[in-house]
Write a protein that holds these residues in place. Structure first.
Motif, short mmCIF file in Angstrom:
data_model
loop_
_atom_site.label_atom_id
_atom_site.label_comp_id
_atom_site.label_asym_id
_atom_site.label_seq_id
_atom_site.Cartn_x
_atom_site.Cartn_y
_atom_site.Cartn_z
N GLU A 116 17.79 31.44 -42.48
CA GLU A 116 17.46 30.68 -44.09
C GLU A 116 18.86 31.28 -45.44
O GLU A 116 18.51 30.08 -45.75
N HIS A 117 18.46 32.00 -44.35
CA HIS A 117 19.82 32.79 -45.62
C HIS A 117 21.30 32.36 -45.75
O HIS A 117 20.95 31.62 -46.69
N LEU A 118 22.04 31.38 -44.74
CA LEU A 118 22.76 31.01 -44.80
C LEU A 118 22.57 29.59 -45.60
O LEU A 118 23.60 29.17 -46.39
N GLN A 119 21.46 28.92 -45.11
CA GLN A 119 21.22 28.00 -45.46
C GLN A 119 20.75 27.51 -47.19
O GLN A 119 21.36 27.08 -47.97
N LYS A 120 20.06 28.99 -47.54
CA LYS A 120 20.25 29.06 -49.08
C LYS A 120 21.10 29.46 -49.70
O LYS A 120 21.54 28.78 -51.07
N GLU A 121 22.23 29.98 -49.12
CA GLU A 121 23.49 30.26 -49.48
C GLU A 121 24.29 28.66 -49.69
O GLU A 121 25.60 28.89 -49.41
N LYS A 122 23.95 27.79 -49.16
CA LYS A 122 24.90 26.42 -49.00
C LYS A 122 26.08 26.22 -47.96
O LYS A 122 26.93 26.28 -47.85
N ILE A 123 25.56 27.76 -46.60
CA ILE A 123 26.26 27.94 -45.98
C ILE A 123 26.03 26.64 -45.07
O ILE A 123 25.12 26.97 -44.77
N PRO A 124 26.68 26.23 -44.32
CA PRO A 124 26.69 25.31 -43.16
C PRO A 124 26.30 25.55 -42.09
O PRO A 124 26.31 26.20 -41.26
N ALA A 125 24.54 25.74 -41.97
CA ALA A 125 24.26 25.97 -40.78
C ALA A 125 22.97 25.07 -40.06
O ALA A 125 22.24 25.16 -40.38
N GLU A 126 22.67 25.52 -39.02
CA GLU A 126 21.57 24.40 -37.93
C GLU A 126 20.92 25.65 -37.05
O GLU A 126 22.19 25.80 -36.08
N SER A 127 19.96 25.35 -37.02
CA SER A 127 19.81 25.51 -35.25
C SER A 127 19.39 25.62 -34.40
O SER A 127 19.34 23.84 -34.32
N ILE A 128 19.36 25.73 -33.42
CA ILE A 128 19.94 24.96 -31.64
C ILE A 128 19.51 25.09 -31.03
O ILE A 128 18.96 26.62 -30.43
N VAL A 129 18.10 25.06 -30.09
CA VAL A 129 17.34 25.50 -29.55
C VAL A 129 17.46 24.25 -27.95
O VAL A 129 17.54 23.13 -28.12
N SER A 130 17.73 25.20 -27.26
CA SER A 130 18.26 24.52 -25.99
C SER A 130 16.78 24.00 -25.16
O SER A 130 16.52 24.84 -24.60
N PHE A 131 16.68 23.38 -24.80
CA PHE A 131 15.24 22.47 -23.38
C PHE A 131 13.88 22.39 -24.43
O PHE A 131 13.01 22.20 -25.01
N THR A 132 13.64 24.01 -24.71
CA THR A 132 12.36 24.96 -25.03
C THR A 132 12.27 25.82 -25.19
O THR A 132 13.70 26.63 -24.71
N LYS A 133 11.96 25.81 -26.97
CA LYS A 133 12.40 27.93 -27.57
C LYS A 133 12.12 29.08 -26.11
O LYS A 133 12.88 30.26 -26.07
N GLY A 134 10.92 28.80 -25.44
CA GLY A 134 10.96 29.90 -24.24
C GLY A 134 11.45 29.97 -23.12
O GLY A 134 11.12 30.96 -21.89
N VAL A 135 12.75 29.36 -23.25
CA VAL A 135 13.63 29.59 -21.96
C VAL A 135 14.75 29.46 -22.34
O VAL A 135 14.92 29.56 -22.97
N HIS A 136 16.28 30.16 -21.24
CA HIS A 136 16.53 30.46 -21.33
C HIS A 136 17.48 29.74 -21.56
O HIS A 136 18.01 28.37 -20.93
N GLY A 137 18.60 29.47 -22.92
CA GLY A 137 19.03 28.71 -23.50
C GLY A 137 20.86 29.28 -22.78
O GLY A 137 20.91 30.46 -22.16
N PRO A 138 21.40 28.12 -22.80
CA PRO A 138 22.25 28.29 -21.27
C PRO A 138 23.84 29.45 -21.85
O PRO A 138 23.74 28.88 -23.85
N LEU A 139 24.69 29.95 -21.36
CA LEU A 139 25.86 30.22 -22.25
C LEU A 139 27.25 30.11 -20.67
O LEU A 139 26.45 30.06 -19.93
N ARG A 140 28.32 30.17 -21.21
CA ARG A 140 29.17 29.91 -20.70
C ARG A 140 30.15 31.23 -20.75
O ARG A 140 30.55 31.97 -21.83
N TRP A 141 31.66 31.07 -20.88
CA TRP A 141 32.79 31.85 -20.88
C TRP A 141 33.46 32.32 -22.61
O TRP A 141 32.99 33.85 -22.80
N GLY A 142 32.22 31.42 -23.48
CA GLY A 142 32.99 32.10 -25.04
C GLY A 142 31.73 33.57 -25.17
O GLY A 142 32.22 34.12 -26.30
N GLU A 143 30.45 33.18 -24.74
CA GLU A 143 29.80 34.51 -24.88
C GLU A 143 29.90 35.38 -23.92
O GLU A 143 29.30 36.25 -23.71
N VAL A 144 29.67 34.72 -22.61
CA VAL A 144 29.68 35.54 -21.43
C VAL A 144 30.53 36.85 -21.51
O VAL A 144 30.79 38.19 -20.80
#
Length: 351
Positions: free
Chosen positions: A125-153
């Motif tokens: 919400e802060h980024l969007q109010k500040e006009k910093i391009p940002a969007e939410s990413i929901v993988s599959f549905t919010k309650g399950v594990h979102g996937p991670l790979r080497w860049g995060e892991v």
């Protein structure tokens, strides 16, 4: 790191690499067991294992330094995640997990994390109010594990014992894919985002550790004979470019912030910089000179970390303007094969 028990502050920042090869430098790794790690380590050239060992030890030390600040939440910025074209992607699942798998190896290194969904929503919400391009990413549905790979892991693996396994929550956001094209963004763009993120973090009740996952130039010459540690030809035919070492040095000098831009230093650059050093009074103006030179070289040096470094610079610059003294711990810079990696800690000192 920010030793006084303050609230509503960023207590430190880390730059951690995400090359899975550094796991093979673990000094406790055996070459005799029948495991994927042991088989890889047994085949490694001595210099490659030594370089990966330096990086592994440096990552461990960086996390030890960070742990002294007792952060409540970690903000992780990654260039290799679920990315959008022109906007930050803010991970909105309640939890995430994955492995460091790359080239069908390193899947034995896994991480599971709890994501702070309330803080994530407020951040977006802060980024969007500040006009910093940002969007939410929901993988599959919010309650399950979102996937991670080497860049995060890879960075989270080093953080997990001190933080994740003790309940420290995480906010993860990815950089836009336009980071791969130097002409599509500027230092002004990333610095503005960093200033905005700093303003948001200053308003929190939690103590924040800000972590950048990022590597250096991907265009180094290498004599490594093992295809596993080289670019996958089907992924990208990366060129070798003489700007690789000068670019990497620019990032090292930006981190240290201890001397004005001197182009003659870019003419003879060592492939390894492994002498640890501490630098007090990080100078944003000096750092900006070196980072600007890195941006200039990025078109040919091809560094996945450049966008995240630029955002971090904006955050650091904003903190200095709030009379925070930055002390940097430079731990190492190396290019074990075709890409460079660096480990560093920024200590936020509030008087």
């Amino acid at each position: 790191l920010a030793r006084a028990k303050l609230t509503m502050v960023v207590v430190g920042a880390l730059i951690l690499p995400h090359g899975a090869m550094i796991f093979d430098g673990n000094p406790s790794a055996t070459t005799t067991a029948s495991t994927p790690t042991a088989r890889r380590v047994a085949a490694m050239p001595d210099q490659l294992r030594q370089d990966c060992g330096t990086l592994f030890s440096s990552c461990c030390k960086a996390v030890e330094i960070a742990a002294a600040a007792s952060p409540d939440v970690i903000f992780l910025n990654t260039p290799h995640g679920i990315c959008l074209t022109n906007a930050f992607g803010v991970y909105a699942n309640t939890k995430a997990k994955g492995t460091a798998e790359w080239n069908e190896q390193w899947s034995e290194f896994g991480v599971e994390a709890t994501l702070d969904t309330d803080l994530t929503a407020r951040f977006l919400e802060h980024l969007q109010k500040e006009k910093i391009p940002a969007e939410s990413i929901v993988s599959f549905t919010k309650g399950v594990h979102g996937p991670l790979r080497w860049g995060e892991v890879v960075p989270l693996w080093f953080l997990q014992d001190k933080f994740l396994k003790k309940g420290t929550k995480i906010v993860i956001f990815s950089n836009p894919t336009k980071r791969t094209k130097a002409e599509t963004f500027s230092m002004g763009d990333t610095a503005r985002a960093g200033h905005s993120i700093a303003a948001f973090l200053r308003g929190l009740s939690e103590r924040v550790l800000y972590v950048v996952s990022g590597d250096l130039s991907h265009c180094h010459k290498t004599d490594c004979p093992l295809p596993l540690y080289l670019p996958d030809p089907s992924f990208q035919n990366l060129p070798k470019n003489p700007t690789a070492l000068p670019f990497d040095l620019c990032i090292e000098k930006w981190v240290k912030g201890d001397g004005p831009l001197a182009t003659e230093e870019l003419e003879q650059v060592a492939i390894r910089s492994i002498r640890e050093s501490v630098h007090s009074g990080w100078d944003a103006a000096v750092g900006k000179q070196w980072l600007a030179k890195a941006y200039e070289l990025h078109g040919s040096a091809l560094a996945c970390g450049i966008y995240g470094f630029g955002v971090l610079h904006g955050l650091l610059e904003a903190e200095v303007q709030e009379n925070v003294e930055l002390v940097t711990h430079f731990l190492c810079r190396l290019a074990p094969t075709y890409y460079g990696m660096l480990v560093a800690v920024f200590d936020f000192v509030r008087n």
